[in-house]
Design a protein around this motif. Structure first.
Motif, PDB file in Angstrom:
ATOM      1  N   LYS A  65    -122.852  50.818  -3.906  1.00 19.36           N
ATOM      2  CA  LYS A  65    -123.401  51.894  -4.735  1.00 19.36           C
ATOM      3  C   LYS A  65    -122.282  52.736  -5.349  1.00 19.36           C
ATOM      4  CE  LYS A  65    -125.399  55.036  -2.354  1.00 19.36           C
ATOM      5  NZ  LYS A  65    -126.346  55.703  -1.467  1.00 19.36           N
ATOM      6  N   LYS A  66    -121.275  53.105  -4.564  1.00 22.68           N
ATOM      7  CA  LYS A  66    -120.135  53.883  -5.050  1.00 22.68           C
ATOM      8  C   LYS A  66    -118.930  53.526  -4.201  1.00 22.68           C
ATOM      9  CE  LYS A  66    -118.160  58.212  -6.390  1.00 22.68           C
ATOM     10  NZ  LYS A  66    -118.373  59.491  -6.993  1.00 22.68           N
ATOM     11  N   VAL A  67    -117.760  53.451  -4.873  1.00 23.39           N
ATOM     12  CA  VAL A  67    -116.515  53.169  -4.166  1.00 23.39           C
ATOM     13  C   VAL A  67    -115.502  54.255  -4.504  1.00 23.39           C
ATOM     14  CG1 VAL A  67    -114.606  51.557  -3.836  1.00 23.39           C
ATOM     15  CG2 VAL A  67    -116.929  50.676  -4.133  1.00 23.39           C
ATOM     16  N   TYR A  68    -114.902  54.813  -3.450  1.00 23.47           N
ATOM     17  CA  TYR A  68    -113.819  55.780  -3.565  1.00 23.47           C
ATOM     18  C   TYR A  68    -112.520  55.050  -3.256  1.00 23.47           C
ATOM     19  CZ  TYR A  68    -117.417  59.413  -3.146  1.00 23.47           C
ATOM     20  OH  TYR A  68    -118.515  60.224  -3.332  1.00 23.47           O
ATOM     21  N   PHE A  69    -111.559  55.108  -4.170  1.00 22.89           N
ATOM     22  CA  PHE A  69    -110.254  54.485  -3.988  1.00 22.89           C
ATOM     23  C   PHE A  69    -109.242  55.579  -3.689  1.00 22.89           C
ATOM     24  CE2 PHE A  69    -112.644  51.762  -6.845  1.00 22.89           C
ATOM     25  CZ  PHE A  69    -112.370  50.486  -6.403  1.00 22.89           C
ATOM     26  N   VAL A  70    -108.443  55.411  -2.641  1.00 24.46           N
ATOM     27  CA  VAL A  70    -107.416  56.394  -2.279  1.00 24.46           C
ATOM     28  C   VAL A  70    -106.099  55.676  -2.012  1.00 24.46           C
ATOM     29  CG1 VAL A  70    -106.672  58.121  -0.592  1.00 24.46           C
ATOM     30  CG2 VAL A  70    -109.076  58.001  -1.260  1.00 24.46           C
ATOM     31  N   ASP A  71    -105.053  56.160  -2.661  1.00 21.99           N
ATOM     32  CA  ASP A  71    -103.701  55.681  -2.387  1.00 21.99           C
ATOM     33  C   ASP A  71    -102.747  56.814  -2.725  1.00 21.99           C
ATOM     34  OD1 ASP A  71    -102.500  52.575  -2.020  1.00 21.99           O
ATOM     35  OD2 ASP A  71    -101.063  54.086  -2.690  1.00 21.99           O
ATOM     36  N   ASN A  72    -101.586  56.857  -2.090  1.00 18.09           N
ATOM     37  CA  ASN A  72    -100.648  57.933  -2.377  1.00 18.09           C
ATOM     38  C   ASN A  72     -99.616  57.563  -3.437  1.00 18.09           C
ATOM     39  OD1 ASN A  72     -98.938  56.241  -0.979  1.00 18.09           O
ATOM     40  ND2 ASN A  72     -98.235  57.788   0.469  1.00 18.09           N
ATOM     41  N   ASN A  73     -99.664  56.356  -3.953  1.00 23.52           N
ATOM     42  CA  ASN A  73     -98.725  55.887  -4.967  1.00 23.52           C
ATOM     43  C   ASN A  73     -99.315  56.123  -6.355  1.00 23.52           C
ATOM     44  OD1 ASN A  73     -97.237  54.306  -6.786  1.00 23.52           O
ATOM     45  ND2 ASN A  73     -96.861  52.704  -5.280  1.00 23.52           N
ATOM     46  N   LYS A  74     -98.628  56.927  -7.160  1.00 24.32           N
ATOM     47  CA  LYS A  74     -99.169  57.238  -8.490  1.00 24.32           C
ATOM     48  C   LYS A  74     -99.294  55.993  -9.367  1.00 24.32           C
ATOM     49  CE  LYS A  74     -94.889  58.837 -10.723  1.00 24.32           C
ATOM     50  NZ  LYS A  74     -93.802  58.267 -10.177  1.00 24.32           N
ATOM     51  N   ASP A  75     -98.469  54.986  -9.135  1.00 27.40           N
ATOM     52  CA  ASP A  75     -98.591  53.734  -9.891  1.00 27.40           C
ATOM     53  C   ASP A  75     -99.881  52.992  -9.525  1.00 27.40           C
ATOM     54  OD1 ASP A  75     -96.137  54.199 -11.146  1.00 27.40           O
ATOM     55  OD2 ASP A  75     -95.024  53.118  -9.588  1.00 27.40           O
ATOM     56  N   ALA A  76    -100.378  53.236  -8.330  1.00 22.65           N
ATOM     57  CA  ALA A  76    -101.633  52.592  -7.908  1.00 22.65           C
ATOM     58  C   ALA A  76    -102.777  53.014  -8.812  1.00 22.65           C
ATOM     59  CB  ALA A  76    -101.947  52.941  -6.453  1.00 22.65           C
ATOM     60  N   LYS A  77    -102.799  54.275  -9.208  1.00 22.05           N
ATOM     61  CA  LYS A  77    -103.889  54.751 -10.066  1.00 22.05           C
ATOM     62  C   LYS A  77    -103.944  53.958 -11.369  1.00 22.05           C
ATOM     63  CE  LYS A  77    -106.099  58.707 -12.086  1.00 22.05           C
ATOM     64  NZ  LYS A  77    -106.337  60.102 -12.056  1.00 22.05           N
ATOM     65  N   VAL A  78    -102.792  53.718 -11.969  1.00 17.47           N
ATOM     66  CA  VAL A  78    -102.732  52.965 -13.228  1.00 17.47           C
ATOM     67  C   VAL A  78    -103.266  51.549 -13.014  1.00 17.47           C
ATOM     68  CG1 VAL A  78    -101.168  52.033 -14.992  1.00 17.47           C
ATOM     69  CG2 VAL A  78    -100.792  54.338 -14.090  1.00 17.47           C
ATOM     70  N   VAL A  79    -102.813  50.896 -11.941  1.00 17.38           N
ATOM     71  CA  VAL A  79    -103.233  49.522 -11.659  1.00 17.38           C
ATOM     72  C   VAL A  79    -104.727  49.469 -11.346  1.00 17.38           C
ATOM     73  CG1 VAL A  79    -102.955  47.571 -10.061  1.00 17.38           C
ATOM     74  CG2 VAL A  79    -100.946  48.762 -10.951  1.00 17.38           C
ATOM     75  N   ILE A  80    -105.209  50.379 -10.498  1.00 20.17           N
ATOM     76  CA  ILE A  80    -106.632  50.397 -10.144  1.00 20.17           C
ATOM     77  C   ILE A  80    -107.479  50.616 -11.389  1.00 20.17           C
ATOM     78  CG2 ILE A  80    -108.439  51.657  -8.891  1.00 20.17           C
ATOM     79  CD1 ILE A  80    -106.254  52.243  -6.723  1.00 20.17           C
ATOM     80  N   GLU A  81    -107.094  51.572 -12.218  1.00 22.08           N
ATOM     81  CA  GLU A  81    -107.878  51.846 -13.430  1.00 22.08           C
ATOM     82  C   GLU A  81    -107.862  50.666 -14.396  1.00 22.08           C
ATOM     83  OE1 GLU A  81    -106.428  55.723 -14.641  1.00 22.08           O
ATOM     84  OE2 GLU A  81    -107.884  56.714 -13.327  1.00 22.08           O
ATOM     85  N   LYS A  82    -106.750  49.955 -14.499  1.00 25.60           N
ATOM     86  CA  LYS A  82    -106.725  48.743 -15.330  1.00 25.60           C
ATOM     87  C   LYS A  82    -107.642  47.679 -14.737  1.00 25.60           C
ATOM     88  CE  LYS A  82    -102.183  49.182 -17.473  1.00 25.60           C
ATOM     89  NZ  LYS A  82    -100.804  48.661 -17.565  1.00 25.60           N
ATOM     90  N   ASN A  83    -107.618  47.531 -13.411  1.00 29.82           N
ATOM     91  CA  ASN A  83    -108.477  46.543 -12.754  1.00 29.82           C
ATOM     92  C   ASN A  83    -109.958  46.901 -12.876  1.00 29.82           C
ATOM     93  OD1 ASN A  83    -106.425  44.806 -11.959  1.00 29.82           O
ATOM     94  ND2 ASN A  83    -106.136  45.805  -9.984  1.00 29.82           N
TER      95      ASN A  83
END
Length: 182
Positions: A65-83
């Motif tokens: 229903k909903k997924v929360y993604f958490v990581d402390n690496n700012k580059d992860a946000k870019v990769v997750i959002e592209k994915n």
């Protein structure tokens, strides 16, 4: 790396290009999801230590229903959002250390049905996160926690509120499925 099954089956996923991040191997991911598939549909999921977001995206593909993604690496946000490009399901991406993110979710009254945790192998983050999930009241009775660990670094004990449901090893990687009991 790609989504195994569900709505986004076959979708290619980018990974983080860093020595600190280790993507979950395809055979380990397949094994993990075969152990927990029955719990995913219509669930609220936390992908903690998300990296590329592959585990959370697999959950979305399988009907979370909903997924929360958490990581402390700012580059992860870019990769997750592209994915997650063109994914219409509900999700949130948080760049934060895990303890601060769990504090935030507790203050918002969020409760998780399922947690994927793939912390750095040589850290004590898994044990600390399990304690905080209980202490901050972030889980329902019966919530499932999926923990990947290095075989030689397995947690020797879990807080008493967690029951081991399933356990498998794949080379140096191990997976333990825990059920939360209040």
């Amino acid at each position: 790396m790609q989504v195994i099954t569900g709505k986004y089956r076959g979708r290619k996923l980018l990974s983080l290009d860093t020595e600190k991040t280790r993507p979950t191997l395809a055979r380990v991911k397949e094994s993990l999801f075969s152990m927990v598939d029955e719990y995913i549909f219509d669930s609220t999921v936390l992908d903690l230590f998300a990296g590329s977001g592959a585990l959370g995206i697999e959950a979305i593909s399988r009907g979370a229903k909903k997924v929360y993604f958490v990581d402390n690496n700012k580059d992860a946000k870019v990769v997750i959002e592209k994915n997650l490009k063109n994914v219409k399901e509900d999700f949130s991406v948080e760049i934060s250390d895990f303890a601060s993110a769990l504090d935030k979710y507790a203050s918002l009254g969020v409760k998780f049905d399922m947690i994927f945790m793939d912390p750095p192998y040589k850290s004590d983050f898994a044990g600390r996160a399990l304690e905080l999930l209980d202490k901050k009241n972030l889980l329902h009775d019966g919530s499932i926690v999926c923990l990947e660990y290095e075989g030689s670094n397995r947690l020797q004990s879990f807080p008493k509120c967690y029951i081991i449901k399933k356990h498998k090893t794949h080379g140096i990687a191990g997976i333990v499925i825990l059920e939360y009991k209040k």
